[in-house]
Design a protein around this motif. Structure first.
Motif, short mmCIF file in Angstrom:
data_model
loop_
_atom_site.label_atom_id
_atom_site.label_comp_id
_atom_site.label_asym_id
_atom_site.label_seq_id
_atom_site.Cartn_x
_atom_site.Cartn_y
_atom_site.Cartn_z
N ARG A 32 12.63 -0.30 7.07
CA ARG A 32 12.00 -1.19 6.13
C ARG A 32 11.27 -1.71 6.72
NH1 ARG A 32 12.96 0.32 0.94
NH2 ARG A 32 11.52 -1.83 0.69
N GLU B 116 7.91 -9.90 2.28
CA GLU B 116 6.52 -10.35 0.82
C GLU B 116 5.94 -11.45 1.61
OE1 GLU B 116 8.38 -10.95 -2.64
OE2 GLU B 116 7.41 -12.45 -2.75
N ASN C 17 14.04 -7.10 1.02
CA ASN C 17 11.74 -6.78 0.77
C ASN C 17 11.30 -8.18 0.81
OD1 ASN C 17 12.27 -4.29 0.03
ND2 ASN C 17 13.32 -5.00 -1.85
N LYS D 119 7.15 -1.67 6.09
CA LYS D 119 6.38 -2.16 4.80
C LYS D 119 5.67 -3.41 5.26
CE LYS D 119 8.04 0.01 2.16
NZ LYS D 119 7.44 0.82 0.50
#
Ligand SMILES: *Cc1c(COP(=O)(O)O)cnc(C)c1O
Length: 361
Positions: free
Chosen positions: A256, A354, A350, A260
């Motif tokens: 991830r 971010e 996440n 990302k």
């Protein structure tokens, strides 16, 4: 706050089983080198697809006892030179020195942070007798190239696998492990092991860890006291069956992060094959590392620096302070480790992504 590593959360699922083990070991009345150590040695050897495992006090001692044993066996001699990556954790280097051998540092590859195999041969002299390979941050070093160099120059190969539990490479080299609580397989205190296919070496280390004695009170060697603790072995027996699943969770998080995180001020690690990485650490680089670390902390994300000072720049090694290892120094100036662990949730991952993507400098 997202902790860098929440050891309490990692160990909590095992607390009841740990209590059971504590009861069992207490009741057994046998506290040194008992059944738990024996069982762990069998289980970990088989997990590593190796013939022998010898439990020792910690990861540093695993290195020292391995090299001392090779000296006793006449494979190495005191003063021999050992090739080691310049950017490794200090323990790899101390392990070589404390065995009476001489570390010769080689720069890493900036893409993988593992030893740059193209720079090894220029450091080889008539005194070079071994390579201590380190799978740094959990990523397999370039073993095929290292084995070729080893064969060509008749060098012994030992792997410092303290950051690489569960990394499988089909080779039959002796490996040293640490079960320091923060490692991928961590005890509740200090612990370590040597894993090998060499029966003579295994027997010798069994003796060296226990005052150099095979039979109690009869000392064949000037040994050490560095036995794997019975209780720590019991805790490790509880946790070992979960190591592969834990490593898979680390890989999931790493994937991830790699997919990302998009920020031109951040260099992500290189991973070409997820089978060759157990993500003990997820290390990014930035020219503004201190600012990035502060920014993340302001946003409730804890990070660590592995490691702030290169071994050759440490005060413990003033004789090396003027040596130049520019790649190593660059890594030590720019590296920042993001939180990664089997207990991190998708939401937390996440959120880290971010916040990183929003960072401008
Ligand atoms: C942790 C570590 C060690 C030392 O392990 P201890 O159990 O702390 O003695 C050795 N080498 C490397 C690469 C490590 O990360």
């Amino acid at each position: 706050m997202i902790k860098f590593l929440d050891l309490n959360k990692i160990n909590q699922p095992y607390f009841e089983l740990f209590q059971e083990k504590l009861k069992q070991v207490s009741n057994s009345g046998w506290y040194i080198l008992g059944n738990e150590v024996k069982t762990f040695e069998e289980n970990f050897a088989s997990f590593c697809k190796s013939k022998y495992c010898v439990g020792v006090g910690n990861g540093l001692d695993a290195i020292v006892l391995t090299f001392k044993a090779y000296i006793e066996l006449g494979v190495l001699n005191e003063g021999d030179e050992v090739i080691v990556p310049a950017n490794t954790y200090i323990a790899s280097i101390l392990g070589i020195i404390q065995s009476g051998l001489k570390p010769v540092m080689v720069e890493p590859n900036l893409a993988t942070y593992n030893i740059n195999t193209q720079l090894i041969e220029e450091k080889i002299t008539s005194k070079t007798k071994a390579i201590l390979v380190v799978h740094l941050y959990g990523q397999l070093a370039e073993m095929h190239e290292i084995i070729d160099i080893g064969n060509k120059h008749n060098l012994l190969i030992v792997e410092d696998a303290a950051q690489a539990h569960g990394l499988h490479f089909v080779g039959s080299y002796t490996r040293t492990y640490s079960f320091y609580p923060a490692k991928n397989l961590g005890a509740l205190g200090d612990a370590g092991a040597v894993v090998t296919n060499d029966e003579k070496l295994a027997k010798l280390i069994q003796s060296l860890r226990n005052y150099g004695s095979k039979k109690k009170y009869f000392n064949d060697y000037q040994g050490f006291n560095s036995r794997l603790d019975e209780l720590q072995a019991a805790f490790l027996n509880v946790k070992l069956p979960h190591l592969t699943a834990d490593n898979d969770k680390r890989k999931h998080i790493a994937k991830r992060y790699l997919n990302k995180i998009k920020n031109t001020k951040i260099v992500l690690p290189n991973c070409t094959d997820f089978n060759n990485h157990v993500f003990h650490l997820f290390v990014i680089r930035s020219e503004n590392r201190e600012e990035l670390q502060r920014y993340l902390l302001e946003n409730e994300i804890e990070t660590l620096i592995h490691y702030p000072v290169a071994p050759h720049k440490q005060r413990a090694f003033t004789e090396w302070n003027n040596l130049s290892f520019p790649i190593t120094e660059k890594i030590h100036n720019q590296a920042l480790s993001l939180p990664i662990s089997p207990v991190m949730t998708d939401e937390e991952v996440n959120y880290v992504i971010e916040i990183l993507n929003k960072w401008t400098f």
